[in-house]
Every structure is written in structure tokens, then in C-alpha cells.
Design a protein around this motif. Sequence first.
Motif, short mmCIF file in Angstrom:
data_model
loop_
_atom_site.label_atom_id
_atom_site.label_comp_id
_atom_site.label_asym_id
_atom_site.label_seq_id
_atom_site.Cartn_x
_atom_site.Cartn_y
_atom_site.Cartn_z
N ILE A 7 -14.82 126.85 52.75
CA ILE A 7 -16.14 127.42 53.07
C ILE A 7 -16.78 126.77 54.30
O ILE A 7 -17.79 127.28 54.80
CB ILE A 7 -17.10 127.30 51.86
CG1 ILE A 7 -17.26 125.84 51.43
CG2 ILE A 7 -16.60 128.16 50.71
CD1 ILE A 7 -18.30 125.66 50.32
N ASP A 8 -16.20 125.68 54.79
CA ASP A 8 -16.73 125.07 56.01
C ASP A 8 -15.75 124.00 56.49
O ASP A 8 -14.90 123.52 55.74
CB ASP A 8 -18.10 124.43 55.74
CG ASP A 8 -18.93 124.24 57.02
OD1 ASP A 8 -18.43 124.57 58.11
OD2 ASP A 8 -20.07 123.76 56.92
N VAL A 48 -22.52 123.63 55.67
CA VAL A 48 -22.55 123.39 54.23
C VAL A 48 -22.39 121.90 53.95
O VAL A 48 -21.68 121.20 54.68
CB VAL A 48 -21.41 124.17 53.53
CG1 VAL A 48 -21.34 123.84 52.03
CG2 VAL A 48 -21.59 125.67 53.73
N TYR A 50 -21.63 119.18 50.43
CA TYR A 50 -21.12 119.20 49.05
C TYR A 50 -21.25 117.80 48.47
O TYR A 50 -20.77 116.82 49.04
CB TYR A 50 -19.66 119.65 49.08
CG TYR A 50 -18.93 119.62 47.76
CD1 TYR A 50 -19.57 119.95 46.56
CD2 TYR A 50 -17.58 119.29 47.71
CE1 TYR A 50 -18.87 119.93 45.34
CE2 TYR A 50 -16.88 119.28 46.50
CZ TYR A 50 -17.53 119.59 45.34
OH TYR A 50 -16.85 119.57 44.15
N TYR A 89 -23.63 122.28 46.04
CA TYR A 89 -23.40 122.80 47.39
C TYR A 89 -24.74 123.19 48.01
O TYR A 89 -25.46 124.02 47.47
CB TYR A 89 -22.51 124.04 47.34
CG TYR A 89 -21.07 123.77 46.97
CD1 TYR A 89 -20.11 123.53 47.95
CD2 TYR A 89 -20.66 123.76 45.63
CE1 TYR A 89 -18.78 123.29 47.61
CE2 TYR A 89 -19.35 123.53 45.28
CZ TYR A 89 -18.41 123.28 46.28
OH TYR A 89 -17.10 123.05 45.92
N TYR A 92 -24.53 127.00 50.52
CA TYR A 92 -23.52 127.96 50.05
C TYR A 92 -23.97 128.56 48.74
O TYR A 92 -24.26 127.83 47.79
CB TYR A 92 -22.16 127.29 49.88
CG TYR A 92 -21.08 128.26 49.48
CD1 TYR A 92 -20.46 129.07 50.42
CD2 TYR A 92 -20.70 128.39 48.14
CE1 TYR A 92 -19.47 129.98 50.05
CE2 TYR A 92 -19.71 129.30 47.76
CZ TYR A 92 -19.11 130.09 48.72
OH TYR A 92 -18.15 131.00 48.35
N PRO A 93 -24.05 129.92 48.65
CA PRO A 93 -23.87 130.89 49.74
C PRO A 93 -24.92 130.68 50.86
O PRO A 93 -25.86 129.91 50.68
CB PRO A 93 -24.07 132.24 49.05
CG PRO A 93 -24.00 131.98 47.58
CD PRO A 93 -24.43 130.58 47.39
N ALA A 94 -24.77 131.38 51.95
CA ALA A 94 -25.66 131.21 53.10
C ALA A 94 -27.12 131.37 52.69
O ALA A 94 -27.47 132.35 52.02
CB ALA A 94 -25.31 132.21 54.20
N TYR A 198 -14.41 125.31 47.89
CA TYR A 198 -15.11 125.79 46.70
C TYR A 198 -14.06 126.31 45.72
O TYR A 198 -13.21 127.13 46.09
CB TYR A 198 -16.09 126.90 47.09
CG TYR A 198 -16.87 127.52 45.94
CD1 TYR A 198 -18.10 127.00 45.54
CD2 TYR A 198 -16.38 128.64 45.28
CE1 TYR A 198 -18.82 127.58 44.50
CE2 TYR A 198 -17.09 129.23 44.25
CZ TYR A 198 -18.31 128.70 43.87
OH TYR A 198 -19.02 129.27 42.83
#
Length: 259
Positions: A7-8, A48, A50, A89, A92-94, A198
Amino acid sequence: KDEKRVIDKLKYTITYRTKSVRDTTKLDSVGRYNYGNEDMQLEVGEKVSYFYSATRRAYMENLLKSLDGRSVQIQGSKPARGNLSMDFYRGYPAGKSTYLDEVIREKFRITEPLEQPQWDIIADSTKQILNYDCQMARCTFKGRTWTAWFTADIPLDNGPWKLCGLPGLILRAYDSKQQYIFDCVGMKQAKEDENITYDPKFDKYATATMKEFVEYKTKATPQDVFVGTNVKFEMADEDMAEWLKFMAKPMPSNTLEVY
């Protein structure tokens, strides 16, 4: 097995030595808390971040290997398992955040709009942490009053858990009751091929609001472990009465967010 979703791109990994209190009623002879200790990691990407317990992850990986029948070397009779089971997170989502956690055997996924604390930066407050010049800030956020020390020398708008929004990385943070303490102990730059991922299994978790999750965790009892199983207990009547009383008593709970 489903592969984890990239995701990033990972830029930095920050480690926080963390002390937390699960049972606020248990104090020692001079009134001090009984802390659980673990290493939490903050992975920072371009969009993002985490946050999770590296200690708990290592414990669970060893446990799964042992259940698979593999040979696992665990130092000591009680390997560290960590107090905090969250995966968080930010971004995420944006435009949102995703908080994942579990109670007994129930797993929860909480998606919320992005938000950050409203800090008051304390003028003329200075301290050196890991050889960085730091400044103090305070806020009230999610039911707790927080103090943070941040350094403008590391221009990352980030910190442990949901603590962010300062003009520099937070290196130390603690709540006013000292029930949660995060101390940065290290930071490393990522390699070119490292990413933030993710796990698709998270999408199968039950959706909930944070308030619903906190209420569920506060009310959880030991007997919930056996709901839906065929496990039965046999013992003397007087022992059974004490056992049932214990099993119906809510387990110690001290969530980061307070309602």
C-alpha cells in the motif's frame, strides 16, 4: 495463503520501547503500576504509516510455527507476548485510518476519518532525547491528556499510535496517569525494495466503531473464550460456584481510548 497487499513504499522504521498497564487496580506496595513492556514499531511511508507491536508479532509467529510442528527455540519459560494487539494504519484507505484489534476470539476493523490532536506547544521547554533537541507539547485526545516531546530535526509529522500533527517526529509520549509511555529507542532508513503492506485477512474482521469496540472489550469475560465450543468443566459444587464467579467477572481492560 493470500499475499499481503503493498500500500506504500517504506521510508523509515521507528521503534518505541513501550510500557503499558492492562490492570489499573493492581499496584505494588508503594502504589506503582505493574507495567507490560514491548517494542512497538512505526513504519512511515510516503502517504501511509503503520503502527504495531513487534514483540507481539514475534511471539505469534513463534506460536504458529510451534503449532505447525516445527522446532522453535524460545528463550525463557515465559516469552514476551506484549500487551498491545493493535494494527493501526494512518492514511489507509486514502483520507482515513484503519484500526484493527481483537478481544478473545473476536476480531474488529474500525475505519475512521483522519484526525489529529490539537496540541499546545510549551514555550521554553527543551530536552535532549537520542541527541536530538526536543520541545514539549500537550493535548487532550481520545479521553486522555498527553505530553509529547518532538524534534524539528526529524521533519516527520508522526509519532506512536494516533499521536501526530507536530512539526517534527515525536520521540517520547505519555498520558497524564503514566499508563502508557512511548520512548523512541531507534530509527532506521528503509532499503530500496521495502514496502508497507496490508494483510487481506483484515478485510474479514467485523466492522465496528471505536466506541463499540471499547465497550465490548470492557465487558469481555473469561467465559467468552468457550462460547460456541463443547468444552465442559466438572468439579465439586463449592469449587464450581467460585469458578463460575471468576469466569463471569470482566477481564482487566485499559484501552488507549477512553469513553
